[in-house]
Design an enzyme around this catalytic site. Structure first.
Site, mmCIF file in Angstrom:
data_model
loop_
_atom_site.group_PDB
_atom_site.id
_atom_site.type_symbol
_atom_site.label_atom_id
_atom_site.label_comp_id
_atom_site.label_asym_id
_atom_site.label_seq_id
_atom_site.Cartn_x
_atom_site.Cartn_y
_atom_site.Cartn_z
ATOM 1 C CB CYS A 93 -0.932 0.026 1.217
ATOM 2 S SG CYS A 93 -1.798 -1.530 1.537
ATOM 3 C CB CYS A 96 -0.625 3.942 -4.217
ATOM 4 S SG CYS A 96 -0.286 3.191 -5.818
ATOM 5 C CG HIS A 97 -2.811 4.506 -0.253
ATOM 6 N ND1 HIS A 97 -3.883 5.251 -0.699
ATOM 7 C CD2 HIS A 97 -3.026 3.243 -0.731
ATOM 8 C CE1 HIS A 97 -4.709 4.480 -1.394
ATOM 9 N NE2 HIS A 97 -4.216 3.256 -1.427
ATOM 10 C CG MET A 134 -8.371 0.129 -4.358
ATOM 11 S SD MET A 134 -6.932 0.329 -3.284
ATOM 12 C CE MET A 134 -7.457 -0.679 -1.889
ATOM 13 C CG HIS A 373 4.141 8.128 -10.417
ATOM 14 N ND1 HIS A 373 4.367 7.686 -9.124
ATOM 15 C CD2 HIS A 373 3.924 7.015 -11.146
ATOM 16 C CE1 HIS A 373 4.287 6.376 -9.088
ATOM 17 N NE2 HIS A 373 4.027 5.925 -10.315
ATOM 18 C CG HIS A 416 1.046 4.809 -13.672
ATOM 19 N ND1 HIS A 416 2.001 3.943 -14.173
ATOM 20 C CD2 HIS A 416 1.229 4.821 -12.321
ATOM 21 C CE1 HIS A 416 2.710 3.443 -13.181
ATOM 22 N NE2 HIS A 416 2.261 3.962 -12.042
#
Length: 593
Positions: A93, A96-97, A134, A373, A416
């Site tokens: 996780c 991304c978070h 997600m 990113h 992305h």
């Protein structure tokens, strides 16, 4: 019965107002949390700068933590449960978070927001995922039911805080396994190194070197956990693999059997590594960027000896507010200047780090956009394009002049691109392409400010792919096709296949794509068979895809003939555990994509 994206959304909206569950019982305090957060609340939470951190733990994934004190409306976790949840969060996780759960590519998961959402909302969202990228951790089988519930409870507790990791800790981790004077002075094997593939075996903490011609595994080398990328030195001799645990392995491809000759840890969590490519500096330096602590480290290119550590903490470019966790997302090496291009996610700054004089380091900070990113060069290698996926934009830098060219709308939700894809559009000239995590959009941005000035630095065309959840788009100078994966789409049929557009068809009003059933071609019947990251061989006449299953399931690599779009080969081996990224030596060191 599996929920469709529409029924899932309805279910989650209904679940959002449910109260928190604490030890299986509803408390008065949890009942007060029923109110669903408004869009304004969520938007404010996404853009509010983080408060200062107070480090208190050892390494996030290893720290068991103390038993959480009982709080109204918060599920209590034992030390063992907290430790297990920490590990899952670190592995699945945090990328991304955020380590501190402040959000970036994924939503923020701090407790002021998660408590409003509630246990059932969190549980169901983790289980089913979303079309916006997600993953469906529960229905895919990646997490067991009890693990999904554990993570929902974990997100209602305050996050763990990892420690600092400075030069003393970095130097203590540094090992030279084979000194430079003990290494070969010439290539000692018969491998076609330029057509070698470095394949990430994510969950076994290894890379497999696979010969591009024979499709045979040459050797499997132990590295850090969940290798994120492999990068090659300018000469092609050294391969640098960096894991999400921030461990770098330096592999000498000249040895009779390629092996690691040095290793180092640059933090607790990382994603990026690169080497100097400017003429006169080939193989001289390496650089790695960390998610935690937020910093980059410059090292000797042949030994990984750490030379300088530079923090990226500072002010967000537009609000001028302090951010404690500005993670280093991606790094590329300039071909025009002795510089590394370092992309800092949360502050939205692109740093041009000049390594001509490391002792007197010069850094140019370019204000770009949030959250930076991944990205890559245009076909000339002069212009660098990088996704700013929180604002759905692409920032463009002229690496020759050292300045921002512009920031453009990507045309979709959460771009992305990976490195992106370069090709000559039949109508608009040279373009660079990106797919999106959040929707089916594939966008083409003009990159020729000389012969096609009217099309430069804007989205000249958008087409629709299979759906959201795309991570990589790929083409090659020798190819007439563009390939788009969708591994994070919750629909198994979509996540196990790729869309292919013919470049010639892009002149049509609504060009159609062909679907390649890569998962089906692999012959694997079990699992979700997520298909990820196409990578061309050196010649550009075949493209490799990973069929990525869980660690306990069979995975494979499927090779497709680029001219016919037919199955060419399937690489299977019990040692190919969770293959994900693949990096062809020639294409990687020459920035061919």
């Amino acid at each position: 019965m599996r929920l469709s994206p529409i029924s899932l959304t309805a279910k989650l909206v209904l679940a959002a107002g449910l109260a928190l569950l604490a030890s299986g019982q509803m408390t008065d305090a949890s009942a007060q949390e029923k109110k669903k957060p408004s869009p304004a609340d969520i938007e404010k939470h996404k853009t509010t700068p983080s408060e200062r951190y107070q480090p208190s733990l050892d390494i996030l994934k290893d720290k068991a933590g103390e038993e959480a004190a009982a709080k109204p409306g918060v599920p209590r976790l034992t030390a063992a449960e907290f430790g297990r949840a920490n590990q899952i969060y670190f592995e699945r996780c945090a990328g991304c978070h955020g380590v501190l759960r402040k959000g970036a590519t994924g939503k923020a998961l701090t407790t002021d927001l998660t408590k409003k959402l509630g246990f059932e909302y969190l549980r169901d969202f983790i289980t089913y995922g979303s079309p916006a990228g997600m993953p469906n951790w529960g229905t895919s089988g990646d997490l067991k039911t009890e693990e999904v519930e554990l993570m929902a409870k974990y997100l209602l507790n305050e996050p763990a805080q990892p420690p600092e990791f400075g030069m003393p800790e970095i130097k203590a981790s540094w090992k030279v396994l084979v000194p430079v004077d003990k290494r070969p002075t010439r290539k000692m094997n018969s491998l076609d190194i330029d057509n070698l593939f470095s394949v990430t075996l994510r969950d076994s903490g290894e890379v497999a070197l696979i010969d591009g011609a024979s499709k045979k595994i040459v050797v499997i080398i132990k590295t850090g956990y969940a290798v994120h990328i492999s990068r090659l030195s300018a000469s092609g001799r050294y391969l640098y693999a960096i894991g999400r645990d921030a461990k770098i392995s330096l592999i000498d491809l000249w040895m009779q059997t390629p092996a690691a000759v040095a290793e180092i840890k640059v933090g607790s969590e990382a994603r990026s590594v690169e080497t100097s490519k400017m003429k006169g500096f080939e193989d001289k330096y390496a650089i790695a960027g960390s998610y935690w602590p937020p910093q980059y480290v410059i090292m000797d290119g042949s030994t990984l000896e750490p030379i300088k550590v530079v923090s990226t903490r500072g002010m967000i470019y537009d609000t001028q507010e302090y951010h404690p966790e500005p993670r280093v997302a991606s790094i590329v090496a300039s071909h025009y200047q002795p510089e590394f291009i370092v992309n800092v996610k949360e502050t939205g700054q692109i740093l041009l780090v000049n390594y001509a004089d490391v002792k007197n380091l010069k850094v140019t900070a370019i204000e770009a956009e949030r959250f930076l990113h991944d990205g890559g060069f245009d076909k000339t290698g002069r212009y660098f394009l990088v996704a700013a996926n929180a604002r759905h934009k692409v920032a463009i830098v002229d690496t020759k002049e050292g300045k921002l060219v512009g920031v453009v709308e990507s045309g979709g939700q959460t771009p992305h691109p990976g490195r992106g894809a370069n090709f000559d559009h039949p109508k608009y000239g040279p373009v660079w392409a990106t797919s999106h995590l959040g929707d089916e959009t594939v966008s083409f941005i003009g990159t020729d400010p000389v012969k096609n000035k009217q099309n430069a630095w804007k989205v000249v065309q958008k087409v629709k792919g299979q759906g959201g959840g795309s991570l990589f788009i790929k083409s090659h100078p020798s190819s007439k096709n563009i390939y788009i994966d969708t591994p994070l789409n919750p629909e198994a049929e979509i996540s196990s296949s790729v869309a292919v557009f013919s470049i010639a068809d892009l002149t049509q009003d609504k060009p159609k794509y062909k679907v390649l059933p890569i998962g089906q071609w692999s012959g694997i019947a079990q699992g979700q068979r997520r298909v990820v990251q196409g990578e061309f061989n050196k010649a550009g006449d075949e493209i490799w895809f990973s069929v990525w299953n869980s660690k306990a399931q069979e995975s494979a690599i499927v090779v497709v003939d680029d001219k016919t779009l037919k199955l060419k080969a399937v690489i299977k081996d019990p040692k190919l555990i969770t293959p994900t990224g693949k990096f062809n030596v020639y294409n990687t060191r020459k920035d061919v994509y």
